[in-house]
Design an enzyme around this catalytic site. Structure first.
Site, PDB file in Angstrom:
ATOM      1  N   ASP A  25      -5.745  -4.258  -2.968  1.00  0.00           N
ATOM      2  CA  ASP A  25      -4.387  -4.556  -2.522  1.00  0.00           C
ATOM      3  C   ASP A  25      -4.474  -5.248  -1.177  1.00  0.00           C
ATOM      4  OD1 ASP A  25      -3.356  -3.320  -4.741  1.00  0.00           O
ATOM      5  OD2 ASP A  25      -2.617  -1.550  -3.694  1.00  0.00           O
ATOM      6  N   MET A  26      -3.532  -6.127  -0.893  1.00  0.00           N
ATOM      7  CA  MET A  26      -3.582  -6.974   0.289  1.00  0.00           C
ATOM      8  C   MET A  26      -3.825  -6.192   1.588  1.00  0.00           C
ATOM      9  SD  MET A  26      -1.011  -9.949   1.716  1.00  0.00           S
ATOM     10  CE  MET A  26       0.219  -9.418   0.590  1.00  0.00           C
TER      11      MET A  26
END
Length: 176
Positions: A25-26
């Site tokens: 995830d970012m």
């Protein structure tokens, strides 16, 4: 313009493979697998698909997890109305399993190790926050909890079979 892919393309200009074997995830920190050749990329991808790759994440949760360890088995699917969020669906969701173990409880927060057996989008975030999971969102999770200075989720360790030597490899990087 600034991403793991662009940094690896700069660092490894002669690489022939797709490079990035899996995603985080970012806002998640930590370890990722990078392949320099297409054949290696395909072999590592195959290990992910066959669930041979083992991953360990460290997370700080908002709230107290009462059990010291256990499994979370809650199927997930895209929340098409509220993208990029995921949602629990017993009827249409895909299998999502996470093993957890509490490291320590600090005030009203829990430091925890998370071991995903499957790799669904936002799996750890939903399993932590959802009432059928741990009911304690990850600190800083602005999708399933509340915003903080950062998301306290770190990909701390990864294990896999080396595609050429067949040696079992383990890499670790503690959260700082």
């Amino acid at each position: 313009n600034d991403s793991v892919l662009t940094r690896m393309q700069y660092y490894l200009p002669h690489a022939t493979g797709p490079l990035v074997v899996h995603r985080l995830d970012m806002d998640t920190s930590g370890l990722m697998l990078i392949a320099k050749k297409t054949e290696i990329y395909k072999e590592l991808q195959s290990q992910f698909i066959r669930r041979k790759v083992k991953k360990k994440y460290k997370a700080l949760l908002e709230g107290l997890v009462l059990e010291n360890e256990g499994n979370i088995d809650i199927p997930l699917m895209n929340d098409f109305i509220n993208r990029p969020r995921q949602m629990v669906s017993l009827e249409e969701g895909k299998k999502a399993i996470t093993y957890f173990e509490v490291v320590k409880r600090i005030g009203n927060r829990t430091l925890i190790n998370l071991y995903p057996h499957t790799g669904r989008t936002h799996q750890l975030r939903v399993h932590a926050a959802h009432p059928q999971g741990l009911s304690c969102p990850i600190v800083g999770d602005d999708l399933y909890g509340k915003k903080d200075k950062r998301l306290f989720l770190h990909a701390e360790a990864i294990e896999f079979e080396h595609p050429i030597s067949k040696e079992w490899m383990k890499f670790e990087k503690d959260a700082e």
